[in-house]
Design a protein around this motif. Structure first.
Motif, PDB file in Angstrom:
ATOM      1  N   PRO B 437       0.816  -1.225   0.000  1.00 47.31           N
ATOM      2  CA  PRO B 437       0.000   0.000   0.000  1.00 47.31           C
ATOM      3  C   PRO B 437       0.851   1.278   0.000  1.00 47.31           C
ATOM      4  CG  PRO B 437       0.051  -0.954   2.197  1.00 47.31           C
ATOM      5  CD  PRO B 437       0.768  -1.919   1.306  1.00 47.31           C
ATOM      6  N   PRO B 438       0.236   2.406  -0.291  1.00 41.01           N
ATOM      7  CA  PRO B 438       0.979   3.640  -0.501  1.00 41.01           C
ATOM      8  C   PRO B 438       1.950   3.998   0.626  1.00 41.01           C
ATOM      9  CG  PRO B 438      -1.287   3.937  -1.200  1.00 41.01           C
ATOM     10  CD  PRO B 438      -1.207   2.561  -0.591  1.00 41.01           C
ATOM     11  N   GLU B 439       1.527   3.858   1.877  1.00 44.16           N
ATOM     12  CA  GLU B 439       2.392   4.263   2.988  1.00 44.16           C
ATOM     13  C   GLU B 439       3.678   3.440   2.972  1.00 44.16           C
ATOM     14  OE1 GLU B 439      -0.799   3.286   3.285  1.00 44.16           O
ATOM     15  OE2 GLU B 439      -1.534   5.354   3.255  1.00 44.16           O
ATOM     16  N   ARG B 440       3.501   2.102   2.764  1.00 46.37           N
ATOM     17  CA  ARG B 440       4.668   1.237   2.759  1.00 46.37           C
ATOM     18  C   ARG B 440       5.561   1.561   1.560  1.00 46.37           C
ATOM     19  NH1 ARG B 440       5.819  -4.963   1.525  1.00 46.37           N
ATOM     20  NH2 ARG B 440       5.283  -4.088  -0.503  1.00 46.37           N
ATOM     21  N   PHE B 441       4.927   1.818   0.433  1.00 46.03           N
ATOM     22  CA  PHE B 441       5.662   2.136  -0.784  1.00 46.03           C
ATOM     23  C   PHE B 441       6.559   3.359  -0.559  1.00 46.03           C
ATOM     24  CE2 PHE B 441       6.379   4.131  -4.840  1.00 46.03           C
ATOM     25  CZ  PHE B 441       6.452   3.100  -5.767  1.00 46.03           C
ATOM     26  N   LEU B 442       5.953   4.398  -0.014  1.00 43.38           N
ATOM     27  CA  LEU B 442       6.704   5.649   0.170  1.00 43.38           C
ATOM     28  C   LEU B 442       7.784   5.486   1.229  1.00 43.38           C
ATOM     29  CD1 LEU B 442       3.654   8.056  -0.080  1.00 43.38           C
ATOM     30  CD2 LEU B 442       5.548   7.887  -1.724  1.00 43.38           C
ATOM     31  N   ALA B 443       7.491   4.731   2.260  1.00 40.66           N
ATOM     32  CA  ALA B 443       8.488   4.507   3.317  1.00 40.66           C
ATOM     33  C   ALA B 443       9.686   3.735   2.765  1.00 40.66           C
ATOM     34  CB  ALA B 443       7.854   3.755   4.484  1.00 40.66           C
ATOM     35  N   ARG B 444       9.402   2.702   1.979  1.00 40.45           N
ATOM     36  CA  ARG B 444      10.504   1.918   1.404  1.00 40.45           C
ATOM     37  C   ARG B 444      11.325   2.745   0.418  1.00 40.45           C
ATOM     38  NH1 ARG B 444       9.185  -4.411   1.042  1.00 40.45           N
ATOM     39  NH2 ARG B 444       8.807  -4.625   3.281  1.00 40.45           N
ATOM     40  N   ALA B 445      10.632   3.574  -0.349  1.00 41.54           N
ATOM     41  CA  ALA B 445      11.350   4.447  -1.279  1.00 41.54           C
ATOM     42  C   ALA B 445      12.299   5.355  -0.501  1.00 41.54           C
ATOM     43  CB  ALA B 445      10.355   5.284  -2.085  1.00 41.54           C
ATOM     44  N   ALA B 446      11.804   5.946   0.583  1.00 36.95           N
ATOM     45  CA  ALA B 446      12.633   6.854   1.375  1.00 36.95           C
ATOM     46  C   ALA B 446      13.834   6.118   1.949  1.00 36.95           C
ATOM     47  CB  ALA B 446      11.794   7.483   2.488  1.00 36.95           C
ATOM     48  N   GLU B 447      13.590   4.899   2.441  1.00 43.17           N
ATOM     49  CA  GLU B 447      14.710   4.104   2.983  1.00 43.17           C
ATOM     50  C   GLU B 447      15.772   3.842   1.929  1.00 43.17           C
ATOM     51  OE1 GLU B 447      12.835   0.582   4.445  1.00 43.17           O
ATOM     52  OE2 GLU B 447      11.710   1.721   5.962  1.00 43.17           O
ATOM     53  N   ALA B 448      15.321   3.683   0.688  1.00 48.61           N
ATOM     54  CA  ALA B 448      16.267   3.400  -0.388  1.00 48.61           C
ATOM     55  C   ALA B 448      16.924   4.673  -0.925  1.00 48.61           C
ATOM     56  CB  ALA B 448      15.548   2.670  -1.523  1.00 48.61           C
ATOM     57  N   GLY B 449      16.559   5.828  -0.361  1.00 43.29           N
ATOM     58  CA  GLY B 449      17.174   7.074  -0.817  1.00 43.29           C
ATOM     59  C   GLY B 449      16.509   7.663  -2.040  1.00 43.29           C
ATOM     60  N   VAL B 450      15.254   7.278  -2.280  1.00 42.16           N
ATOM     61  CA  VAL B 450      14.532   7.828  -3.427  1.00 42.16           C
ATOM     62  C   VAL B 450      13.464   8.795  -2.898  1.00 42.16           C
ATOM     63  CG1 VAL B 450      13.095   7.308  -5.440  1.00 42.16           C
ATOM     64  CG2 VAL B 450      14.915   5.719  -4.748  1.00 42.16           C
ATOM     65  N   ALA B 451      13.645  10.081  -3.206  1.00 42.60           N
ATOM     66  CA  ALA B 451      12.684  11.084  -2.746  1.00 42.60           C
ATOM     67  C   ALA B 451      11.538  11.181  -3.743  1.00 42.60           C
ATOM     68  CB  ALA B 451      13.357  12.442  -2.592  1.00 42.60           C
ATOM     69  N   LEU B 452      10.324  11.107  -3.228  1.00 42.96           N
ATOM     70  CA  LEU B 452       9.116  11.060  -4.064  1.00 42.96           C
ATOM     71  C   LEU B 452       8.019  11.884  -3.423  1.00 42.96           C
ATOM     72  CD1 LEU B 452       8.699   7.257  -4.860  1.00 42.96           C
ATOM     73  CD2 LEU B 452       9.015   9.065  -6.550  1.00 42.96           C
ATOM     74  N   ARG B 453       7.115  12.357  -4.247  1.00 42.55           N
ATOM     75  CA  ARG B 453       5.901  12.977  -3.731  1.00 42.55           C
ATOM     76  C   ARG B 453       4.718  12.127  -4.174  1.00 42.55           C
ATOM     77  NH1 ARG B 453       6.937  16.900  -0.121  1.00 42.55           N
ATOM     78  NH2 ARG B 453       8.887  17.882  -0.692  1.00 42.55           N
ATOM     79  N   SER B 454       3.771  11.959  -3.272  1.00 38.04           N
ATOM     80  CA  SER B 454       2.548  11.288  -3.704  1.00 38.04           C
ATOM     81  C   SER B 454       1.509  12.344  -4.070  1.00 38.04           C
ATOM     82  CB  SER B 454       2.017  10.378  -2.593  1.00 38.04           C
ATOM     83  OG  SER B 454       1.359  11.154  -1.621  1.00 38.04           O
ATOM     84  N   LEU B 455       0.610  11.961  -4.946  1.00 41.78           N
ATOM     85  CA  LEU B 455      -0.398  12.916  -5.423  1.00 41.78           C
ATOM     86  C   LEU B 455      -1.233  13.459  -4.267  1.00 41.78           C
ATOM     87  CD1 LEU B 455      -1.731  14.239  -7.912  1.00 41.78           C
ATOM     88  CD2 LEU B 455      -3.189  12.239  -8.120  1.00 41.78           C
ATOM     89  N   GLU B 456      -1.388  12.656  -3.237  1.00 39.48           N
ATOM     90  CA  GLU B 456      -2.233  13.066  -2.118  1.00 39.48           C
ATOM     91  C   GLU B 456      -1.674  14.290  -1.389  1.00 39.48           C
ATOM     92  OE1 GLU B 456      -1.690   9.716  -2.821  1.00 39.48           O
ATOM     93  OE2 GLU B 456      -3.685   9.837  -3.720  1.00 39.48           O
ATOM     94  N   GLU B 457      -0.392  14.572  -1.590  1.00 40.98           N
ATOM     95  CA  GLU B 457       0.170  15.755  -0.927  1.00 40.98           C
ATOM     96  C   GLU B 457      -0.331  17.053  -1.553  1.00 40.98           C
ATOM     97  OE1 GLU B 457       4.442  15.618  -0.080  1.00 40.98           O
ATOM     98  OE2 GLU B 457       4.422  13.520  -0.682  1.00 40.98           O
ATOM     99  N   TYR B 458      -0.998  16.948  -2.691  1.00 38.30           N
ATOM    100  CA  TYR B 458      -1.378  18.155  -3.435  1.00 38.30           C
ATOM    101  C   TYR B 458      -2.866  18.438  -3.429  1.00 38.30           C
ATOM    102  CZ  TYR B 458       3.396  17.933  -5.133  1.00 38.30           C
ATOM    103  OH  TYR B 458       4.762  17.910  -5.203  1.00 38.30           O
ATOM    104  N   GLY B 459      -3.599  17.850  -2.527  1.00 38.37           N
ATOM    105  CA  GLY B 459      -5.023  18.148  -2.541  1.00 38.37           C
ATOM    106  C   GLY B 459      -5.723  17.448  -1.402  1.00 38.37           C
ATOM    107  N   THR B 460      -7.029  17.389  -1.506  1.00 34.20           N
ATOM    108  CA  THR B 460      -7.812  16.844  -0.404  1.00 34.20           C
ATOM    109  C   THR B 460      -8.233  15.402  -0.654  1.00 34.20           C
ATOM    110  OG1 THR B 460      -9.883  17.587  -1.392  1.00 34.20           O
ATOM    111  CG2 THR B 460      -8.754  19.139   0.054  1.00 34.20           C
ATOM    112  N   ALA B 461      -8.115  14.936  -1.910  1.00 35.98           N
ATOM    113  CA  ALA B 461      -8.641  13.607  -2.230  1.00 35.98           C
ATOM    114  C   ALA B 461      -7.738  12.493  -1.692  1.00 35.98           C
ATOM    115  CB  ALA B 461      -8.795  13.465  -3.736  1.00 35.98           C
TER     116      ALA B 461
END
Lengths: 499, 499
Positions: B437-461
């Motif tokens: 799921p998204p939370e795990r995806f983003l956490a693993r990306a961060a651990e691997a040194g890959v900075a990412l933004r998810s679409l949810e950071e840009y709105g209310t949906a």
């Protein structure tokens, strides 16, 4: 020859060691800058609290002997620091450390609800079309743009583009480029006697932007009024008005803002030009500098010091900036508009800790920060000595023009008095009533193609006598143009027509 | 083969002369730019009212024969102008002049009480520390700073310092240097299909400042709210908040702002990114462009068009800016932040007549105008073709990187869908739920040194499914860095590990 040790508040050294030894390192400076080193050491000792308020200083004779320097050097240091408000003295009674100074981070109440004032270059642009028949323009506000150091600037631009890392071209730090903040802080400490932590320095587009930034911050804190000097630059009020704050004119006398009306006004923020008041040309007295800071502490208020032409003093070293006395109550603002060119739109503000975050956030939303290439160029220019050279060059040129103006007034409009200190880019001239009345004088000048401002345009006062009081800008005119313009003026108003 | 003459509202030529002859001059253009000339002539004819709303256009076959050009050229022109909202058409039923266009100076009610909206580079700087272990940064907002044309810029700087008259170094016109306003107006008309009178163009420090300027003007007119796209850049709201206006999120669908919620919101100002919506990547449909302008006229409102990356379209000519349809309702803002460097802090706003004086006065009190040397350099750069060359260079580079990103996603995260038009400096990628799921995806990306933004950071949906929706900026990364980063990401989240 032991100096006085009645250091009532200062930190005495170990037993038997004179507290004045803290000044000794200054003596080690090369002879040509020993005087300045002594002043800096003394200023720093007061500021740091090592010499506390009320401490009596040794006599100039004693201290000179103690330090092994000439008495003249000590006298000069005492006079300079007295003018700046660090020391106070009475003839024959001695010299004490004044009570005006607050160490950075030490003095603020930190309880919010208050104001950093604002002002744009007091000697800034004055609107008004020059008219088709303009022959000589004596309106103040613009330096000699031909003095802009084009080749040195071009060389710095070239060097910056060659060395700046790619990442520096990204979105900037809204506070400014670190290398510029460091360079400016060093320059301002050295030249203007301020307390300048680079962390407190915000690069901005000039005193006008510093004013607007601070106005918004103060307005958000609930302030609704700001005091400005009367006479003063109407621009200060206009800038604050754009942030939602109303202007209260506060009367000046020959020493600075009058404390009574200031206290009665109810304002908690003021904009002032203490080093060379605009337009009157006075330098504020030490007492008034001190009184203003006392007022600010009492009302939990802020002072914006618009140091619009503090670099230009012709008869002595410039009086240090007010900010040096209390960096937690004074926002110090300056720019390169008089020293380099207004078109660069580059300036700085030293901001009290309590206001810093809000000012930086305002700067961010206004423009995200100043352009980085310009900032890097100025940093290089300051660091490599180009800025000091430029100031010396302007200083020489403007002093010569001021002399030419005074000579021309004496020749063509005899009896004209020039008031204010020998500084800056303009003078106040009081032309005798026999050349007036003022309305006729100004009308005839305009007909002759001579653009002039009268002092009445800068405040609420009207002259009681029939004298014509003029604000004459001379910096942008060559000495011969100055002489020619005054001759033209005299011919138009009925003075002795000159050569 | 006489074209249709049912020009129900257009101005027909003299008796018997087909109205379409007004397009004939376009045919005289050199072959390689005949298509563009035809589009420009058609756009201008609609805009000027010579082709009025409701006018039915001849079929592509008829017009092509009439003008003596290829049918493909006419079809392309119809499609382009339909996408931009000048024309509307239905398959098989024909093509008409749309009702969206208003001529400059013609449409405004001029009765005040309203808003020019605001936005900073939608793809602007995103805060957040990269962290010590950052290996690949996919966060959007910054172009490739190594593409900045240093030698060409240095040459322009040199030339400017050699030729600029002294007086140009004085206090600037707050609207900007006339030569730059002229150069930008010409460039924007040509590249972005706007209506750009140099007198309506205000040089500013970028879209962020354009936003703040307009926010203050609107707030002073009594507006208290501004609508922003949801999803959209949170920065738009922050900038407006600094001017005292509250943000109302307005929902988007795949075509643009939904008209119902817009009308129900009560706002009279919106900030939009119609050419390449940030962050969703859609291009607004012609219907929604038209509906937005209808809304603005109905509520006496204003639209801020943040054209943050309108220069970068990879599959076809960029859709012309919304402003071209109604320059009295749209404030168009852009900058060099994506095409040259954000650190230059140089941009522009095209301002409706009704707001112009207020915007200029705000600009004046904010900073007295942009630095003149930078402005003169950009003017020279645009005039001599350097700006077009730079855009072509960036366009090639960014298209290649986008292709690399799509290939890497297909290889390493199979099943990932990329939405939005082929444009700009970022894509929206929908990674299948099996990598979430998204939370795990983003956490693993961060651990691997890959900075990412998810679409949810840009709105209310919030996503209803388990898909991971990412906003991936690629423009600042080389194709190999893009591929490496996606490989790294896939390894971290459990996709097939790539080469």
């Amino acid at each position: 020859m032991t100096p006085s040790r009645t250091t009532s508040g200062g930190t005495p050294g170990p037993a038997g060691q004179p507290a004045w030894e803290l000044l000794l390192p200054a003596v080690g400076a090369p002879a040509r800058r020993r005087g300045r080193a002594l002043q800096e050491a003394l200023r720093e000792a007061v500021r740091s609290g090592r010499l506390a308020a009320g401490t009596r200083l040794p006599s100039t004779r004693e201290l000179a002997a103690d330090l092994g320097v000439s008495r003249g050097l000590v006298t000069e240091a005492y006079e300079q620091l007295t003018a700046e408000g660090y020391l106070r003295g009475e003839r024959g009674a001695g010299t004490w450390v004044g009570g005006a100074v607050r160490a950075p981070g030490g003095g603020g109440s930190g309880t919010g609800g208050t104001a950093g004032a604002d002002g744009r270059g007091a000697g800034g642009p004055v609107a008004g079309p020059p008219g088709p028949d303009l022959r000589v323009d004596f309106r103040p506000g613009v330096p000699d743009l031909s003095l802009f150091p084009r080749s040195a600037w071009a060389a710095a631009q070239h060097s910056v583009l060659a060395r700046l890392p790619h990442r520096a071209l990204g979105y900037p730090d809204p506070r400014g480029l670190p290398e510029l903040r460091g360079a400016l802080a060093g320059m301002l400490v050295r030249r203007r006697g301020v307390v300048a932590d680079p962390e407190r320095l915000v690069v901005c587009s000039g005193v006008a932007q510093a004013s607007t930034l601070l106005g918004f911050v103060l307005r958000a804190r609930g302030l609704r009024t700001v005091g400005v000097e009367d006479p003063g630059s109407p621009e200060h009020g206009r800038l604050f008005a754009s942030t939602g704050m109303e202007t209260v004119w506060l009367p000046l006398d020959g020493e600075g803002l009058r404390p009574g009306p200031l206290a009665a006004s109810g304002v908690r923020a003021v904009v002032v030009t203490p080093s060379h008041q605009f337009p009157s040309g006075i330098g504020w007295s030490a007492e008034r500098r001190t009184a203003l800071l006392d007022w600010a502490r009492t009302v939990d208020g802020y002072v914006l010091e618009d140091d619009y032409d503090g670099d230009f003093r012709y008869d002595r070293a410039p009086v240090g900036a007010l900010q040096g006395l209390d960096p937690e109550r004074v926002v110090y603002a300056g720019s390169v508009s008089k020293s380099l060119a207004p078109g660069l739109r580059l300036g700085w503000a030293l901001v009290p800790e309590a206001l810093l975050d809000e000012v930086v956030e305002r700067k961010r939303t206004m423009d995200l920060g100043n352009p980085v290439l310009d900032q890097a160029v100025l940093a290089e220019f300051v660091t490599r000595g180009g800025y000091d050279r430029q100031l010396r060059r302007c200083q020489r040129a403007y002093r010569e023009r001021r002399d030419a103006l005074l000579a021309a007034l004496a020749e063509h409009l005899p009896g004209t008095g020039v008031s204010g200190i020998a500084a800056g880019l303009h003078v106040i001239a009081r032309v005798p009533a026999r050349f007036g009345p003022p309305e006729r004088f100004l009308a005839r000048a305009a007909e002759a193609g001579v653009a002039l401002r009268s002092l009445e345009e800068y405040g609420t006062a009207r002259p009681a006598d029939g004298d014509v009081r003029l604000v004459i800008g001379y910096a942008h005119l060559s000495p011969s143009a100055v002489a020619e313009g005054i001759g033209l003026l005299a011919g138009a108003v009925g003075g002795p027509v000159g050569s």
